[in-house]
Design a protein around this motif. Structure first.
Motif: not given
Length: 320
Positions: A1-15
Motif C-alpha cells: 500500500m502506498a506510503k505517500r500520496i503525491l499531488i501533481p504539480d505541487t511539492d505535497l507528499s502526504l501520508c
C-alpha cells in the motif's frame, strides 16, 4: 500500500492517513495531545487537519482545535514535519439558533478566519487552506481570486475546497487554468464504508464523494479526494466489538450486512475492525486520503496500523 500520496504539480507528499482534530480541546489536550501527535509522527504520519470552527458549538472557547494544534507545534518544534491543513468560511456555529445556511464566504469573512487561524496555530503560513463550504451566490472566479490573494501574500501555500459539487469544482478548475493558477489541490467530502446504506444526511450542506463527485475525482487526480467521517463515528467497531449502536444514522439493514462483510475481511486479513473500516478508503479507484479523528493515543496507533495491511479492492468487492 502506498506510503505517500503525491499531488501533481505541487511539492505535497502526504501520508494516506491524515490525523483529524475535531475532538482536540474537548477529549484531549496538553500532554495527551503531545503523545497522540508524537505517535502519529512516529508511525509515518505527516498530515494534521483542523478548522477554525471546530467545537465552537460547545460553549466556553472559540477555536479550541486550532489552539491545541498550535500549542503542540510550539512545544514540539515539529512544524516542518507536517502538512498543516485548516479551513475557513464555515457558517457561524456559536449559538443554538445559528442558521448553517447563512454563508460566511466573502473576502472579509475568509481574511478574518485566516488571520485568526494563523494566530491560533502559531505559524506564518498554512500549507493547505480550505473553503469549508460553498456559496452558490458567489462566483468561482471571486472565490479563486480570494485564495490567490492569500497565496501571493505568503499566508497560504495551496488552497482547496470542502463540500463542493463536481460542477463547481470543474468551473473553479477551468477558471484557475485560464489565469495560470494551480487551483484547488484537494476536496474534503464525506466518504466511508457505511455511506452507501446510511440514512439521509441531516446537514444538507455536506457533500458525499459518490456519483458525479466520485467521477470528478477519477478524472481529476490534481484535486485529491480527502475523505472525512472515515471511521463511521465508531458504528461498526461498537456494533461488532460490543453489540452497541454508536450512531443511529448508520444503523440500517444494509449496514448490518456491511458489518458482516467487514468482520470477514478483518478475519481474513488477521486484523481489527478499525483497520477493516479504514482500509475501505485506501482501495478506492481514485487517489484518496483518509482523515481519521482519534480520541486517544491507542486510537492513533490502531488507525495507522491500517497502512500495514495489504488490503485490495477484491477484499471490498461486495461493498464497492
Amino acid at each position: 500500500m502506498a506510503k505517500r500520496i503525491l499531488i501533481p504539480d505541487t511539492d505535497l507528499s502526504l501520508c494516506p492517513m491524515g490525523m483529524g482534530t475535531l475532538s482536540a480541546g474537548l477529549k484531549w489536550d496538553g500532554e495527551q495531545a503531545d503523545r497522540m501527535f508524537g505517535a502519529y509522527l512516529e508511525l509515518g504520519g505527516n498530515v494534521v487537519d483542523t478548522a477554525r470552527v471546530y467545537q465552537d458549538w460547545v460553549p466556553g472557547e472559540i477555536g479550541r482545535s486550532e489552539r491545541v494544534v498550535g500549542q503542540w507545534l510550539k512545544r514540539s518544534g515539529c512544524r516542518d514535519r507536517i502538512v498543516l491543513i485548516t479551513k475557513g468560511g464555515h457558517p457561524k456555529r456559536t449559538e443554538p439558533t445559528d442558521d448553517i445556511h447563512v454563508s460566511r464566504m466573502t473576502d472579509a469573512d475568509l481574511r478574518h478566519d485566516l488571520e485568526l487561524s494563523l494566530r491560533a496555530l502559531q505559524t506564518d503560513v498554512i500549507d493547505v487552506y480550505f473553503y469549508h463550504r460553498d456559496n452558490l451566490a458567489q462566483s468561482v472566479e471571486q472565490l479563486v481570486d480570494t485564495m490567490e490573494s492569500f497565496v501571493k501574500e505568503g499566508k497560504i501555500r495551496y488552497y482547496a475546497c470542502s463540500n463542493w459539487s463536481a460542477d463547481r469544482m470543474r468551473q473553479a478548475d477551468a477558471y484557475a487554468r485560464s489565469i495560470g493558477a494551480r487551483g484547488f489541490v484537494a476536496d474534503q467530502s464525506l466518504l466511508n464504508v457505511g455511506m452507501k446504506h446510511m440514512k439521509p444526511l441531516k446537514d444538507d450542506t455536506l457533500t458525499c464523494i459518490r456519483g458525479d463527485v466520485a467521477d470528478y475525482h477519477r478524472e481529476n487526480p490534481r484535486n485529491l479526494a480527502m475523505a472525512y467521517f472515515c471511521a463511521v463515528n465508531g458504528y461498526f467497531q461498537r456494533l461488532l466489538e460490543r453489540g452497541e449502536i454508536a450512531d443511529e444514522d448508520y444503523d440500517t439493514p444494509g449496514n448490518r450486512e456491511t458489518a458482516k462483510v467487514l468482520q470477514a475481511i478483518a478475519a481474513r486479513r488477521n486484523t481489527g475492525i478499525t483497520q477493516a473500516v479504514l482500509g475501505f478508503l485506501l482501495v478506492q479507484d481514485f487517489p484518496c486520503l483518509a482523515l481519521f479523528g482519534p480520541s486517544s493515543e491507542q486510537r492513533v496507533r490502531e488507525a495507522m496500523k491500517t497502512l500495514e495491511i495489504p488490503f485490495t479492492r477484491e477484499d471490498y468487492a461486495p461493498l464497492l
